[in-house]
Design a protein around this motif. Structure first.
Motif, short mmCIF file in Angstrom:
data_model
loop_
_atom_site.label_atom_id
_atom_site.label_comp_id
_atom_site.label_asym_id
_atom_site.label_seq_id
_atom_site.Cartn_x
_atom_site.Cartn_y
_atom_site.Cartn_z
N LEU A 1 7.00 2.07 7.10
CA LEU A 1 6.71 0.70 6.67
C LEU A 1 7.31 -0.31 7.65
O LEU A 1 7.65 0.05 8.78
N ILE B 1 1.22 2.29 -3.39
CA ILE B 1 -0.02 2.91 -3.91
C ILE B 1 -0.07 4.37 -3.45
O ILE B 1 -0.38 5.28 -4.23
N VAL C 1 0.84 -1.21 0.00
CA VAL C 1 0.00 0.00 0.00
C VAL C 1 0.88 1.26 0.00
O VAL C 1 0.51 2.28 -0.58
N GLU D 1 7.77 -10.69 6.04
CA GLU D 1 7.70 -10.12 7.39
C GLU D 1 6.69 -10.97 8.16
O GLU D 1 5.57 -11.19 7.69
P1 NAD Z 1 -3.60 -1.87 7.50
O1 NAD Z 1 -4.23 -3.06 6.86
O2 NAD Z 1 -4.30 -1.18 8.61
O3 NAD Z 1 -3.28 -0.84 6.33
C1 NAD Z 1 -2.71 0.42 6.60
C2 NAD Z 1 -3.59 1.52 6.04
O4 NAD Z 1 -3.66 1.39 4.62
C3 NAD Z 1 -5.03 1.45 6.55
O5 NAD Z 1 -5.44 2.74 6.96
C4 NAD Z 1 -5.81 0.93 5.37
O6 NAD Z 1 -7.14 1.40 5.34
C5 NAD Z 1 -5.01 1.47 4.20
N1 NAD Z 1 -5.17 0.67 3.00
C6 NAD Z 1 -5.26 -0.68 2.93
N2 NAD Z 1 -5.37 -1.07 1.63
C7 NAD Z 1 -5.35 0.06 0.88
C8 NAD Z 1 -5.41 0.33 -0.52
N3 NAD Z 1 -5.54 -0.66 -1.41
N4 NAD Z 1 -5.35 1.62 -0.93
C9 NAD Z 1 -5.22 2.61 -0.04
N5 NAD Z 1 -5.15 2.42 1.30
C10 NAD Z 1 -5.22 1.17 1.75
O7 NAD Z 1 -2.17 -2.21 8.09
P2 NAD Z 1 -1.09 -3.29 7.62
O8 NAD Z 1 -0.54 -2.88 6.31
O9 NAD Z 1 -1.56 -4.67 7.85
O10 NAD Z 1 -0.02 -2.98 8.76
C11 NAD Z 1 1.02 -3.84 8.99
C12 NAD Z 1 2.26 -3.35 8.28
O11 NAD Z 1 2.54 -2.04 8.72
C13 NAD Z 1 3.49 -4.17 8.60
O12 NAD Z 1 4.28 -4.28 7.46
C14 NAD Z 1 4.20 -3.34 9.65
O13 NAD Z 1 5.58 -3.56 9.74
C15 NAD Z 1 3.89 -1.94 9.19
N6 NAD Z 1 3.91 -1.01 10.32
C16 NAD Z 1 4.84 -0.03 10.30
C17 NAD Z 1 4.92 0.85 11.36
C18 NAD Z 1 5.95 1.95 11.40
O14 NAD Z 1 5.81 2.83 12.23
N7 NAD Z 1 6.95 1.94 10.54
C19 NAD Z 1 4.04 0.73 12.44
C20 NAD Z 1 3.10 -0.29 12.40
C21 NAD Z 1 3.03 -1.15 11.33
#
Ligand code: NAD
Length: 467
Positions: free
Chosen positions: A222, A206, A203, A350
């Motif tokens: 990320l 995207i 994402v 991951e």
């Molecule tokens: P998630 O599924 O909540 O997605 C993150 C956000 O993206 C959400 O708000 C969701 O609505 C949006 N989203 C999802 N699909 C989308 C699309 N097709 N188009 C636009 N927006 C979209 O979270 P996740 O991705 O499962 O989170 C886990 C990942 O995040 C892991 O890779 C983790 O390492 C990373 N992460 C990073 C941090 C950081 O601070 N660097 C913190 C937490 C998690």
């Protein structure tokens, strides 16, 4: 479009309206004043204090996150970021004087931190309050109008964020839009002055592609595979406890900086595994599935994803601690895999869950090559008493952040930036770093009408050229 509007679905048209309203507020200048920024930060601190119980309840619903873990990460950490911003705001906003060149004499120069405008924060589910509010604090402190889009994967937390921010903050400049991919897509069509996205790299791409259309700068927070290199020269019990704290006692491995895999010496691996088993029993009891101190997996799709990692034939004979699984409760107990091949799913993806591969090497330095063969991680950990090894690790391993002899605590260290490098992200925030990310650093040179030398003006006579 009409149908969506009637049903109250958030679509592009509505997204455009929200941005228009917030831009109007920003253009009025209200968000720029110190008074407005402080009032919003104080309201946010009050909100966290007054709604502490609701916050803890919401993360319990979404993740069965243990109360103390929820309090520390979601309440206490967010509140202290808010207080830090309130305390330091005056100083952060002050222009920084810089030296001028002799060629501009007499003059003075300064860097002015200017708010960017209307910013979008797209957040994730694993620390739904911390990862939503921490960037909002930075955006407000820097004088921006802000839209927060929490994650639909943690619905109770998302609803509470929408409710609280609407009640406590100035809605002409701070909004919460709930929803998933369609709503985020509608938001991403709009022109923003900055986007901060937290989540997975798919994402992230995207978000970045959408941002290029408007030349909008992005901060991408990320994840990736965060390694812990464990030497045999250490305090074994403390190291084992801290490794567990950075995996199973940290949202059951569902944290971007939790330890993804361990690398250790071949001869030391059995000792380390025994220590981990002993301490795991101390932490979660003989039957971890009954422990109230272990978060569940956030959703059935993440549960299935983790099962797929475990059902990989390449690791079927490598599991040295097999955790129970309960699909109804969405729980997986601590699982340890010894020497998973590099092409196995647990070493390629991951993990983001309670599975810990342990990879063994003959020399501890060989661990450097394993880490370097993978995309740059968000965090890298080293456990050792060897000072040369510490120095070499810091110098040679590239990662978003680093912690020696512990796990995850880099995130609560106020003076440190938090962010990734390479595939773990770009840009960093927390404290003053958040303020800087959401500000434009405008260089301003002040001159008077004095000292107007004709040297710089045409005609460029031979006399001028000879000097
Ligand atoms: P998630 O599924 O909540 O997605 C993150 C956000 O993206 C959400 O708000 C969701 O609505 C949006 N989203 C999802 N699909 C989308 C699309 N097709 N188009 C636009 N927006 C979209 O979270 P996740 O991705 O499962 O989170 C886990 C990942 O995040 C892991 O890779 C983790 O390492 C990373 N992460 C990073 C941090 C950081 O601070 N660097 C913190 C937490 C998690």
């Amino acid at each position: 479009m009409e149908e969506a509007k009637e049903k109250g679905v958030f679509n592009e048209e509505k997204a455009c309206l929200v941005v228009k309203e917030l831009r109007k507020s920003f253009d009025s200048g209200k968000t720029r004043s110190y008074k407005w920024r402080i009032s919003q930060l104080e309201a946010m601190a009050k909100m966290i204090e007054e709604r502490e119980k609701d916050i803890i309840e919401a993360v319990d619903k979404d993740l069965s996150k243990p109360q103390l873990e929820a309090y520390i990460a979601e309440v206490s950490q967010t509140k202290s970021s808010c207080f830090e911003a309130i305390k330091a705001l005056h100083l952060w906003m002050k222009p920084t004087k810089v030296k001028t060149a002799i060629t501009t004499y007499p003059s003075s120069a300064e860097i002015v931190s200017e708010p960017l405008g209307v910013v979008l924060i797209i957040s994730t589910w694993n620390f739904p309050f911390l990862l939503s509010l921490e960037p909002v604090i930075g955006a407000i402190a820097a004088g921006n109008a802000v839209v927060l889009k929490p994650s639909e994967v943690a619905p109770a937390s998302s609803a509470l964020l929408a409710d609280m921010l609407t009640k406590y903050l100035d809605n002409s400049a701070v909004r919460v839009i709930e929803g998933g991919a369609p709503q985020t897509t509608a938001l991403l069509e709009q022109k923003w002055d900055k986007i901060l996205y937290t989540g997975n790299a798919r994402v992230g791409r995207i978000v970045m592609a959408a941002a290029t259309k408007h030349l909008t700068p992005v901060i991408l927070e990320l994840g990736g595979k965060c390694p812990a290199l464990v030497d045999s020269n250490l305090n074994l019990q403390v190291a084992a406890r801290r490794l567990i704290a950075g995996k199973w006692a940290c949202n059951n491995g569902q944290a971007c900086i939790s330890v993804d895999y361990i690398i250790t010496l071949k001869h030391f691996a059995p000792t380390l595994i025994n220590a981990l088993k002993e301490e795991l029993e101390q932490f979660f009891g003989k039957d971890p599935m009954k422990s109230k101190d272990m978060s569940r997996i956030v959703s059935s799709s993440h549960f299935s994803r983790l099962l797929k990692l475990l059902n990989d034939d390449k690791i079927s004979d490598k599991i040295v601690l097999e955790g129970q699984k309960d699909e109804d409760q969405l729980k997986i107990a601590p699982t340890i895999i010894l020497d998973a091949p590099d092409d196995s799913l647990v070493m390629q993806e991951e993990i983001f869950g309670p599975i810990m591969p342990i990879i063994t090497v003959d020399k501890i330095e060989d661990g450097f090559d394993i880490i370097k063969s993978k995309p740059k991680p968000l965090a890298a950990y080293l456990f050792t008493n060897n000072e040369d090894l510490k120095k070499s690790f810091v110098e040679n391993i590239s990662s978003g952040g680093m912690l020696i002899n512990d796990t995850v605590l880099q995130v609560v260290t106020p003076g440190l930036p938090f962010g990734g490098v390479g595939e773990s992200g770009m840009g960093s925030y927390h404290g003053k770093f958040s303020f800087d990310e959401f500000s434009h650093k405008k260089g301003v040179l002040y001159r008077s009408f004095k000292g107007d030398s004709s040297m710089r003006y045409p005609p460029y006579t031979p006399k001028k050229q000879s000097l």
